[in-house]
Design a protein around this motif. Structure first.
Motif, mmCIF file in Angstrom:
data_model
loop_
_atom_site.group_PDB
_atom_site.id
_atom_site.type_symbol
_atom_site.label_atom_id
_atom_site.label_comp_id
_atom_site.label_asym_id
_atom_site.label_seq_id
_atom_site.Cartn_x
_atom_site.Cartn_y
_atom_site.Cartn_z
ATOM 1 N N ARG A 108 0.844 -1.213 0.000
ATOM 2 C CA ARG A 108 0.000 0.000 0.000
ATOM 3 C C ARG A 108 0.871 1.251 0.000
ATOM 4 N N GLY A 109 1.945 1.219 0.767
ATOM 5 C CA GLY A 109 2.845 2.368 0.825
ATOM 6 C C GLY A 109 3.489 2.632 -0.533
ATOM 7 N N ILE A 110 3.913 1.588 -1.191
ATOM 8 C CA ILE A 110 4.531 1.728 -2.517
ATOM 9 C C ILE A 110 3.500 2.267 -3.500
ATOM 10 N N ARG A 111 2.299 1.782 -3.378
ATOM 11 C CA ARG A 111 1.228 2.268 -4.245
ATOM 12 C C ARG A 111 1.039 3.777 -4.074
ATOM 13 N N ARG A 112 1.097 4.237 -2.830
ATOM 14 C CA ARG A 112 0.933 5.687 -2.601
ATOM 15 C C ARG A 112 2.073 6.490 -3.237
ATOM 16 N N VAL A 113 3.250 5.881 -3.343
ATOM 17 C CA VAL A 113 4.378 6.602 -3.957
ATOM 18 C C VAL A 113 4.147 6.761 -5.459
ATOM 19 N N LEU A 114 3.734 5.702 -6.114
ATOM 20 C CA LEU A 114 3.587 5.751 -7.571
ATOM 21 C C LEU A 114 2.229 6.272 -8.004
ATOM 22 N N ASP A 115 1.269 6.241 -7.102
ATOM 23 C CA ASP A 115 -0.091 6.669 -7.450
ATOM 24 C C ASP A 115 -0.660 7.458 -6.276
ATOM 25 N N PRO A 116 -0.116 8.654 -6.050
ATOM 26 C CA PRO A 116 -0.468 9.389 -4.810
ATOM 27 C C PRO A 116 -1.953 9.722 -4.695
#
Lengths: 462, 462
Positions: free
Chosen positions: B442-450
């Motif tokens: 989920r954290g990585i997702r927020r980085v690439l898809d804020p």
């Protein structure tokens, strides 16, 4: 050992071996680069994954930076500890944990030495085919941290291809078991591949499940003498068309002289400017005939002027020593190392451009070229002239590296093919990865290492 | 097309084809699952990477969720648009862009159909070896998004292994060129591998550089009839020891009856409970002899009771049709699909446990078993009885899937081997990935898809 932070570490992990004698601090504070003055806080020797969890949780509380440590054979400063870090050595976590004959996998602790892993695979009639000259001291964990390549990439790929599962402790202090040896697993992001090549900046690898390959076929090894640099890629093409290549390695006469000076014997009577080592499978006589045909074709085309072929394993090892002995023969001179790659097809144009650049950039330095040319990977080692101060020498080399980085960017190449970015290459990362990519990488790093304790100062440009 | 958001999209990308007719909305709003009611806002058909950049930047401004769309052959609801999303179809970005004979790579747009890619590779004397029954309509971009597996994984690995470079537009609206075809590149995190299998939740793949393999060797195909489920893994062992296996696939007589009912012909006079398709390389007569030896060994051991071997390409295709036709023959029944995997070595114990579970869980349902048993991947399709309401049927199946997920967790398996998580499997993700892993994802997702615009609602449990 009166540092209150170490006292608190002892109190949470009473059984953990900690060393802070001057010899240990020096040994574990540096790698093969020898450029930074070692100055770690101490060295911890965990014996199990839970020890590493405890260390990371302690480091988060105390704000201590951790430097994971394998065989200390790194060439990019990735395992250097020069700023009061705690070095986490995986030396005591070096066991082979198990073998699965159905999945053909080997379960190992991260500190297992590559050669021990290779021998364990062989004892089961299989092979762990990733290989490099430092096999006797480098560890699987370090190999994974840099996605190490080596001399069999042409045939078997990089370390990444052989990782069926990884157990890591992230910078959050959590133990993750990634992919758990599955062949097929499409269940969200593959964090295993994110950790491979992350150089200790996201977490510490504590265990790995390695895929094994069938035993390699019988091979022969040829050493070819080439009249010109331009011939190298053409010889590669001639041999690749006709043979199952296991390796295709290149080096210059300058490299050969260093290895010979180090005790190896030159198989040729005459000096030639360039050499290639080709290893190829010989399943039967047809294989040997194909090899001779390739050799003759290359001779007729003037691409090769002389050659020897191994008649025994001992001869094969002698030929390999000429290539594999290069790094060791240069080590006392502490060369400045470039480890660059481009697409294989981009190699001729790239070579043409950098030969001029390096000729101008290093007019008074001895330059040693070698590498895994069949993978598009070239090592360019620069030797410091006697009497030149090290800092001045490095400064001069870094000016050239900046130009080299620009040329690489134009040819779509990489400033680090297999050594990693570490400390040495981080000023040049932006020539290989875009600003947007680096921003994404920094964001990912913050997710897995929110306090910035994992090998801080490495990889990312300041 | 009076939605003001679409008007704003038109104003920033005047040349972009947009469709919102009811037929298009229905077609592009669903995949092969047919479980959700399609309700996209519209369908966009970009023609170049910069169009996709413009779409993502618009979507961030307008807060519109994007659903990337390939061949619409997905089986997990990953490309379903049922909540007013803009579907981004890569259909018009389907070109083969180039071939590099030295690197042996093919550069393609993401919308290129798998079969077109395979044919392009063949036209250069090479092979793109990833293959599945849906080759005529699935696209490379979709294959990459789920790390698609298929029938050649045993020999050639998943889609992931064949990606030398990826061009993607992230959820930040940035175009990233990842790895750019390099064989060796140790320069920070490998974002290419992060994107593979991310199911459109991090970005949209717009181009790929595919590795190609040498042309496959001549092969034969055998169909074997087995007396018992327990024999399958033993037959696999007998054949793998003696032959270079290209594929090893399993199905039950229930599956065969559906394919035969769909027009295929049964090569056996008698009904047998289990079947295996084995494809193996036959370089020479020794290869054929080894195959016969393996067959005889399996017959003598009572593991196999009958068998046929292909004498021509046409016969080989007929045998393959019995396996590859299963999904299509079941499609009109809209089966509830399980696509699970365990380590190959864990398969016997896992099978023993789930046979009982599924027998109890689905007492009145027809269950069709088949799959890539040599990779530890099993497909279990459940058919709805005539007269049962779909919602009630799915509810019953999901109760069983919850139990199956628990069994998988105990055996270290995955709830999705190759279909992806999408909408269908997201309630069960926690049986395969730990809470800590999902938090990192989920954290990585927020980085690439804020802004959470990339395929929102898929993969991650609500």
């Amino acid at each position: 050992m009166t540092d209150p932070r170490l006292e608190s570490l002892r109190s949470v992990l009473p059984g953990l071996q900690l060393e802070c004698g001057p010899a240990e601090l020096e040994h574990f504070g540096r790698d093969w680069t020898r450029r930074w003055t070692p100055a770690p806080l101490a060295i911890a020797f965990p014996r199990q994954a839970q020890d590493v969890v405890g260390i990371v949780q302690w480091a988060r509380r105390e704000g201590v930076v951790l430097v994971p440590s394998g065989g200390r054979t790194g060439l990019s400063g990735g395992a250097v500890a020069a700023n009061g870090e705690l070095v986490v050595s995986l030396e005591r976590m070096n066991r082979i944990l198990g073998f699965d004959p159905v999945d053909r996998t080997l379960q190992v602790q991260a500190g297992a030495v590559l050669q021990v892993v290779q021998e364990a695979a062989r004892s089961h009639g299989l092979a762990y085919p990733v290989d490099f000259g430092s096999r006797g001291s480098c560890t699987i964990g370090g190999n994974i941290a840099t996605n190490a390549g080596g001399i069999r990439v042409l045939r078997h790929g990089n370390t990444r291809e052989w990782i069926a599962g990884l157990t890591v402790v992230t910078g959050r202090g959590e133990l993750l078991e990634l992919n758990r040896g599955l062949v097929k697993n499409s269940s969200g992001y593959d964090l295993r591949h994110l950790l491979v090549g992350s150089e200790g900046t996201l977490g510490i690898v504590v265990e790995a499940t390695l895929k094994l390959a069938p035993s390699p076929p019988p091979t022969n090894v040829m050493l070819l003498a080439l009249p010109a640099f331009e011939a190298v890629m053409e010889v590669f093409s001639v041999f690749r068309e006709r043979l199952q290549l296991e390796a295709f390695e290149f080096f210059t006469d300058v490299a050969l002289r260093h290895v010979v000076g180090h005790g190896a014997s030159d198989p040729f009577d005459q000096v030639h400017p360039y050499y290639v080592v080709v290893e190829f499978a010989v399943a039967d006589e047809a294989g040997e005939a194909a090899a001779m045909a390739a050799f003759e074709r290359a001779m007729e085309a003037g691409l090769v002027v002389d050659g020897v072929v191994s008649q025994s394993d001992a001869q094969a090892a002698q030929i390999w020593q000429l290539r594999e002995g290069i790094t060791e023969s240069l080590a006392p001179r502490r060369p400045y190392k470039n480890d660059v790659s481009v697409r294989v097809g981009a190699m001729p144009a790239f070579l043409a451009e950098i030969q001029g650049l390096l000729g101008e950039g290093y007019p008074d330095f001895e330059v040693v070229w070698f590498g895994h040319i069949g993978d598009g990977n070239l090592h360019i080692n620069v030797l410091r002239p006697e009497g030149m101060a090290e800092q001045a020498f490095i400064g001069r080399c870094e000016q050239v590296t900046r130009l080299l980085s620009d040329v690489l960017a134009r040819h779509g190449g990489s400033i680090s093919a297999e050594h990693g970015i570490g400390l040495v290459k981080k000023p040049y990362l932006q020539g290989t990865r875009s600003v947007a990519e680096i921003e994404v990488m920094r964001g990912i790093r913050r997710v897995l290492d929110p306090d910035g304790i994992m090998n801080r100062g490495k990889v990312f440009p300041d």
